[in-house]
Design a protein around this motif. Structure first.
Motif, PDB file in Angstrom:
ATOM      1  N   SER A  59      40.994   0.939   4.772  1.00  9.95           N
ATOM      2  CA  SER A  59      40.052   0.027   4.092  1.00  9.95           C
ATOM      3  C   SER A  59      40.293  -1.429   4.482  1.00  9.95           C
ATOM      4  O   SER A  59      41.369  -1.783   4.980  1.00  9.95           O
ATOM      5  CB  SER A  59      40.208   0.155   2.576  1.00  9.95           C
ATOM      6  N   GLY A  60      39.279  -2.249   4.190  1.00 10.81           N
ATOM      7  CA  GLY A  60      39.393  -3.686   4.428  1.00 10.81           C
ATOM      8  C   GLY A  60      40.362  -4.332   3.451  1.00 10.81           C
ATOM      9  O   GLY A  60      41.005  -5.335   3.766  1.00 10.81           O
ATOM     10  N   THR A  61      40.449  -3.756   2.272  1.00  9.65           N
ATOM     11  CA  THR A  61      41.437  -4.266   1.324  1.00  9.65           C
ATOM     12  C   THR A  61      42.836  -4.081   1.924  1.00  9.65           C
ATOM     13  O   THR A  61      43.676  -4.996   1.883  1.00  9.65           O
ATOM     14  CB  THR A  61      41.323  -3.508  -0.023  1.00  9.65           C
ATOM     15  N   ASN A  64      43.449  -6.584   4.899  1.00 20.05           N
ATOM     16  CA  ASN A  64      43.691  -7.945   4.380  1.00 20.05           C
ATOM     17  C   ASN A  64      45.072  -8.043   3.739  1.00 20.05           C
ATOM     18  O   ASN A  64      45.823  -8.983   3.978  1.00 20.05           O
ATOM     19  CB  ASN A  64      42.645  -8.322   3.322  1.00 20.05           C
ATOM     20  N   GLU A  90      40.429  -7.751  -4.816  1.00 16.25           N
ATOM     21  CA  GLU A  90      41.450  -6.858  -4.259  1.00 16.25           C
ATOM     22  C   GLU A  90      42.550  -6.595  -5.288  1.00 16.25           C
ATOM     23  O   GLU A  90      43.728  -6.428  -4.958  1.00 16.25           O
ATOM     24  CB  GLU A  90      41.948  -7.397  -2.900  1.00 16.25           C
ATOM     25  N   GLU A 137      36.734 -16.242   5.112  1.00 15.37           N
ATOM     26  CA  GLU A 137      35.921 -15.005   5.023  1.00 15.37           C
ATOM     27  C   GLU A 137      34.574 -15.248   5.707  1.00 15.37           C
ATOM     28  O   GLU A 137      33.828 -16.134   5.303  1.00 15.37           O
ATOM     29  CB  GLU A 137      35.728 -14.656   3.542  1.00 15.37           C
ATOM     30  N   ASN A 141      30.930 -12.836   1.431  1.00 17.86           N
ATOM     31  CA  ASN A 141      30.166 -11.907   0.596  1.00 17.86           C
ATOM     32  C   ASN A 141      29.619 -12.606  -0.656  1.00 17.86           C
ATOM     33  O   ASN A 141      28.407 -12.683  -0.886  1.00 17.86           O
ATOM     34  CB  ASN A 141      31.120 -10.745   0.251  1.00 17.86           C
ATOM     35  N   ASP A 170      39.164 -12.749   7.192  1.00 17.13           N
ATOM     36  CA  ASP A 170      38.605 -11.542   6.580  1.00 17.13           C
ATOM     37  C   ASP A 170      37.211 -11.387   7.178  1.00 17.13           C
ATOM     38  O   ASP A 170      36.246 -12.010   6.727  1.00 17.13           O
ATOM     39  CB  ASP A 170      38.551 -11.691   5.051  1.00 17.13           C
ATOM     40  N   ALA A 172      35.239  -8.691   7.258  1.00 12.43           N
ATOM     41  CA  ALA A 172      34.631  -7.434   6.818  1.00 12.43           C
ATOM     42  C   ALA A 172      33.214  -7.314   7.394  1.00 12.43           C
ATOM     43  O   ALA A 172      32.778  -6.239   7.793  1.00 12.43           O
ATOM     44  CB  ALA A 172      34.594  -7.370   5.298  1.00 12.43           C
ATOM     45  N   ARG A 173      32.503  -8.461   7.442  1.00 11.31           N
ATOM     46  CA  ARG A 173      31.143  -8.471   7.995  1.00 11.31           C
ATOM     47  C   ARG A 173      31.051  -9.456   9.168  1.00 11.31           C
ATOM     48  O   ARG A 173      30.057 -10.167   9.337  1.00 11.31           O
ATOM     49  CB  ARG A 173      30.117  -8.803   6.902  1.00 11.31           C
ATOM     50  N   CYS A 198      35.740  -4.607   9.333  1.00 11.95           N
ATOM     51  CA  CYS A 198      35.417  -3.339   8.667  1.00 11.95           C
ATOM     52  C   CYS A 198      34.392  -2.563   9.480  1.00 11.95           C
ATOM     53  O   CYS A 198      33.399  -3.131   9.942  1.00 11.95           O
ATOM     54  CB  CYS A 198      34.863  -3.588   7.272  1.00 11.95           C
ATOM     55  N   LYS A 201      31.076  -0.976   6.751  1.00  8.43           N
ATOM     56  CA  LYS A 201      30.017  -1.771   6.087  1.00  8.43           C
ATOM     57  C   LYS A 201      28.782  -1.706   6.993  1.00  8.43           C
ATOM     58  O   LYS A 201      28.290  -0.621   7.241  1.00  8.43           O
ATOM     59  CB  LYS A 201      30.535  -3.171   5.812  1.00  8.43           C
ATOM     60  N   SER A 209      38.879   0.385   8.716  1.00  2.00           N
ATOM     61  CA  SER A 209      38.948  -1.043   9.045  1.00  2.00           C
ATOM     62  C   SER A 209      40.052  -1.220  10.079  1.00  2.00           C
ATOM     63  O   SER A 209      40.919  -0.355  10.224  1.00  2.00           O
ATOM     64  CB  SER A 209      39.290  -1.868   7.800  1.00  2.00           C
TER      65      SER A 209
HETATM   66  C1  LIG Z   1      34.463  -9.713   2.411  1.00  2.00           C
HETATM   67  C2  LIG Z   1      35.134  -8.412   2.126  1.00  2.00           C
HETATM   68  N1  LIG Z   1      36.403  -8.239   2.477  1.00  2.00           N
HETATM   69  C3  LIG Z   1      37.064  -7.093   2.259  1.00  2.00           C
HETATM   70  C4  LIG Z   1      36.427  -6.027   1.668  1.00  2.00           C
HETATM   71  C5  LIG Z   1      37.219  -4.786   1.367  1.00  2.00           C
HETATM   72  O1  LIG Z   1      36.801  -3.670   2.038  1.00  2.00           O
HETATM   73  P1  LIG Z   1      37.089  -2.195   1.462  1.00  2.00           P
HETATM   74  O2  LIG Z   1      36.027  -1.917   0.489  1.00  2.00           O
HETATM   75  O3  LIG Z   1      37.032  -1.360   2.713  1.00  2.00           O
HETATM   76  O4  LIG Z   1      38.465  -2.217   0.872  1.00  2.00           O
HETATM   77  C6  LIG Z   1      35.083  -6.143   1.288  1.00  2.00           C
HETATM   78  C7  LIG Z   1      34.395  -5.005   0.635  1.00  2.00           C
HETATM   79  O5  LIG Z   1      33.284  -5.086   0.189  1.00  2.00           O
HETATM   80  C8  LIG Z   1      34.422  -7.376   1.511  1.00  2.00           C
HETATM   81  O6  LIG Z   1      33.155  -7.562   1.141  1.00  2.00           O
END
Ligand SMILES: Cc1ncc(COP(=O)(O)O)c(C=O)c1O
Length: 340
Positions: A59-61, A64, A90, A137, A141, A170, A172-173, A198, A201, A209
């Protein structure tokens, strides 16, 4: 009734071609470093951004949190925007996993300046936590999918490095930002010591991720991933989806961005929306005319087959993705009329 799931771009299912790639993957035990598909995904992602190495995580969590753990020691401080995912979403991981405090910046939709960083760095005085890491980031988001300007990133990176701080992205996107800005991946990669991207997503993978960095950084990350319980065995079956997505699903993100703009126009024409945070990528955040009706509006939308999430007081988030198309927006136009 067709259900339109705008809750997140994480809800997508693999396409038939992605499934085919997964079924055809060569597998091994990745904790032994034996999975050829994972190894090839890690190499591919690292090379894309001019980094020496990468590590595949669930995962992205996790990517990070591993990065923060590698960059810091307990008692250090992490500098990031108040909207950042690492801080808000997180589970308090910065404190829980790394024993660090956080200095929050008040940027523009998550984007702060080099001057903000300078002001946030603590003096070398034992009263204060040691400022150790800056985290950006992109896209942001909670900032409604806001894209960072590359020059602003360069300035923040320069001042962070001159001040002896690590700098993490970060992302993720990140590919949503890249297809819009047209920035070079290598140039962007140069600005960071670690990058999280990630696959699950906008890129449409079921899971996964990657954390990118130099060899010595990723070697340490591998130890932390083990401690966090993130070592996976025949992970090539999901890594194959990642390779497929990096080859086939980046350019199409533009379509999601166009849909987000069209969706924002539909929302703008309703009586229940007061303000829309101008979409820059695939996220549309609306502020309601009557904030107290947030729960009721989310429930009414859900009954009409339009799924969304609450995104702060009186705010709702819509995210476009691979499983939403132009016809779905026609359905939205009809369904939005019935919301009171
Ligand atoms: C900006 C951002 N970073 C990290 C994450 C974490 O990703 P994950 O849901 O795979 O843990 C998200 C998840 O929505 C996110 O939006």
């Amino acid at each position: 009734m067709r259900v339109l799931d705008f809750r997140s771009d994480t809800v997508t299912k693999p396409t038939a071609a992605m499934y085919d790639a997964m079924m055809a993957a060569s597998l091994g035990d990745d904790v032994f470093g034996d999975d050829p598909t994972v190894n090839s995904l890690e190499r591919k992602a690292a090379e894309m951004f001019g980094k020496q190495a990468a590590i595949f995580c669930p995962s992205g969590t996790m990517t990070n949190q591993i990065a923060i753990k590698v960059h810091t020691s307990p008692g250090d401080e992490v500098i990031c925007d108040q909207l950042s995912h690492i801080y808000n979403y997180e589970g308090g991981g910065i404190a829980f996993n790394s024993g660090c405090s956080v200095k929050l910046l008040d940027g523009n939709r998550g984007r702060f300046t080099a001057a903000d960083v300078v002001n946030a760095i603590n003096p070398d005085d034992p009263h204060f936590p040691f400022s150790r890491l800056v985290s950006i980031e992109n896209t942001c988001n909670k900032g409604g999918g806001a894209i960072w300007d590359i020059n602003q990133i360069k300035e923040v990176s320069k001042i962070s490095r001159e001040s002896g701080l690590g700098i993490h992205l970060d992302g993720a996107r990140l590919f949503n930002a890249l297809v819009e800005s047209g920035n070079s991946k290598q140039e962007l990669g140069d600005q960071f010591d670690s990058i999280s991207i990630c696959l699950s997503k906008g890129l449409g993978c079921p899971v996964g991720s990657l954390l990118l960095g130099e060899e010595h950084f990723i070697r340490k990350a591998r130890r932390i991933r083990k401690v966090f319980g993130g070592g996976m065995r025949q992970a090539g079956i999901i890594a194959a989806a990642g390779i497929y997505a990096l080859d086939n699903h980046i350019e199409r993100l533009k379509q999601d961005h166009n849909l987000a703009k069209d969706l924002s126009m539909l929302l703008n024409a309703t009586s229940w929306v007061k303000h829309i945070v101008a979409p820059e990528t695939n996220i549309v955040v609306i502020e309601l005319e009557q904030p107290e009706k947030q729960k009721s509006i989310i429930e009414q939308l859900a009954r009409k087959g339009v799924l969304t999430v609450a995104f702060g007081l009186g705010k709702i988030r819509f995210v476009t993705h691979l499983d939403i198309n132009q016809n779905d927006l026609n359905l939205c136009a009809e369904r939005f009329k019935e919301i009171k």
